[in-house]
Design an enzyme around this catalytic site. Structure first.
Site, mmCIF file in Angstrom:
data_model
loop_
_atom_site.group_PDB
_atom_site.id
_atom_site.type_symbol
_atom_site.label_atom_id
_atom_site.label_comp_id
_atom_site.label_asym_id
_atom_site.label_seq_id
_atom_site.Cartn_x
_atom_site.Cartn_y
_atom_site.Cartn_z
ATOM 1 C CB ALA A 101 8.522 -29.072 -27.594
ATOM 2 N N GLY A 103 13.193 -29.741 -24.714
ATOM 3 C CA GLY A 103 13.879 -28.849 -24.044
ATOM 4 C C GLY A 103 15.198 -28.928 -23.914
ATOM 5 C CB SER A 104 18.351 -26.856 -23.035
ATOM 6 O OG SER A 104 17.703 -26.328 -21.748
ATOM 7 N N GLY A 106 15.307 -31.681 -20.800
ATOM 8 C CA GLY A 106 14.354 -32.779 -20.770
ATOM 9 C C GLY A 106 13.111 -32.399 -21.505
ATOM 10 C CE LYS A 123 13.254 -27.749 -19.738
ATOM 11 N NZ LYS A 123 14.139 -26.569 -20.023
ATOM 12 C CG ASP A 217 19.970 -21.053 -27.179
ATOM 13 O OD1 ASP A 217 20.342 -21.009 -28.212
ATOM 14 O OD2 ASP A 217 19.371 -22.429 -26.846
#
Length: 399
Positions: A101, A103-104, A106, A123, A217
């Site tokens: 996926a 992330g914001s 990385g 992450k 968010d």
């Protein structure tokens, strides 16, 4: 949801996250691009953290001598005490590394820890990018929040650490993916399923607010499904703690989910998260945003102010009332407390105790599995790597 647009006032052009050569082999065999992980420069506390930036020469020197003993170079000590230092190479601890996926700040990787033979989500953040974008304190605060807030429907942090170049945040891995993926495969969702999902997310959001934390968010892509089909709120990259009576003013989040007061740039509080929850529930039941996301905050605010929000049909009157109370433009009149939320007629007979909610039987996800493998992605989705040369391209990742 392709229409959601992450945004923050003053955002800079999308930055590049650079991985060193040892991980290049793990990802480059499928041609994954790392040139667009970062979602721009976010703000914390009302100003950019420019004082955290390091001169290029000092940064290079810190990297060059990162393996020395105490005292640590500044490029390591900047991230203390939240991120302890590890000199161990990452490939010695983990195996079966796969991208899962974005992330914001990385990529999020699926890894298997050798010592316990368990799979985690990892992450990975490039420290130079965290500092360059001025989100150092924000990054540390997000990890502290996730470590302190322990709740069945909130994703916690198992471990975090740093090497000379990278930050690592290890969390539990949930193979069913996010709520957006589940919704796309299952839509429209039955109202009974939405009822349970609303209770679980409301429970998580209310718990965070009791600790003073505003998420900022809340959206489908930031909600994971566990193996039993229940929800986990994740991605605290924009969260912050508001003390009693304090207000935030940063315009940040995903534009289609932003409350009117956030879009307006007015001071706002935890009530903004409940608006975002209302948008999420509306999408789950109606299959679309109540107000189509626009390209900028001003246009989005104008659309929200002009919009008449009809109830998605067909829905029960109790769900219609709940959406109307969550999507109230006035944050003072909006439903914004867990006690009032849990007592709403839509949840009549449903327990709000997290332990009891977890015991509710839910139909297993029909999209179970790890999702499409990297090799299944069309090549055009992952153009060639963009690489920023390190001092020594053969240096191990954690050196």
């Amino acid at each position: 949801m392709g229409n959601g647009r992450s945004a923050a006032r003053g955002s800079e052009p999308t930055s590049k996250l650079v991985l060193a050569s040892k991980w290049k082999g793990a990802l480059s065999k499928v041609g994954v691009s790392l040139s667009s992980w970062c979602s721009g420069s976010f703000r914390t506390g009302g100003k950019y953290e420019q004082e955290q930036l390091l001169p290029v020469g000092m940064r290079a020197e810190s990297l060059k001598h990162a393996c020395t003993g105490w005292p640590f170079p500044r490029f390591i000590s900047l991230f203390f005490p939240v991120f302890p230092y590890k000199s161990q190479h990452i490939d010695q601890e983990f195996q079966d590394i796969e991208f899962i996926a974005r992330g914001s700040l990385g990529p999020i990787l699926k890894v298997r820890q050798r010592t316990v033979e368990k799979t985690y989500a990892l992450k990975v953040l490039l420290k130079a990018e965290v500092v360059r974008q001025g989100v150092l304190q924000q990054c540390k605060d997000a990890v502290v929040i996730q470590k302190q807030v322990l709740h069945p429907f909130v994703q916690g942090v198992r471990e975090c650490w740093q090497t000379s170049r990278l930050l690592f945040i290890k969390c539990d891995y949930h193979h069913d993916g996010d709520l957006g993926r589940f919704w796309a495969a299952q839509k429209p969702l039955a109202e009974g399923r939405v009822r349970v999902f609303a209770a679980e997310l409301g429970s998580a959001i209310g718990f965070l607010h009791d600790f003073g934390v505003i998420h900022r968010d809340v959206k489908m892509e930031n909600v994971l499904l566990n193996e039993r089909g229940h929800l986990i709120l994740t991605d605290f990259g924009l969260s912050r703690r508001l003390w009693r009576g304090e207000r935030a003013s940063t315009i940040c989040g995903t534009i289609g989910y932003m409350a009117p007061e956030v879009l307006r740039g007015s001071p706002y509080n935890h009530s903004a998260d409940w608006w975002s929850l209302g948008i999420l529930l509306y999408i789950l039941i109606a299959g679309k945003f109540p107000v189509e996301p626009q390209d900028d905050h001003a246009a989005m605010l104008a659309s929200v102010q002009r919009a008449h929000l009809p109830p998605p049909a067909p829905v029960s009157r109790s769900l219609d009332f709940l959406l109307a109370e969550l999507l109230c433009a006035d944050p003072q009149r909006r439903l914004h407390r867990l006690d009032a939320f849990s007592e709403h007629c839509f949840f009549h007979g449903l327990p709000f105790d997290p332990v009891l909610l977890q015991q509710l039987p839910l139909e297993p996800s029909q999209v179970a599995g790890d999702g499409p493998s990297l090799s299944q992605h069309p090549p055009h989705l992952f153009p060639d790597f963009d690489w920023e040369p390190l001092a020594d391209s053969e240096t191990p990742l954690a050196a």
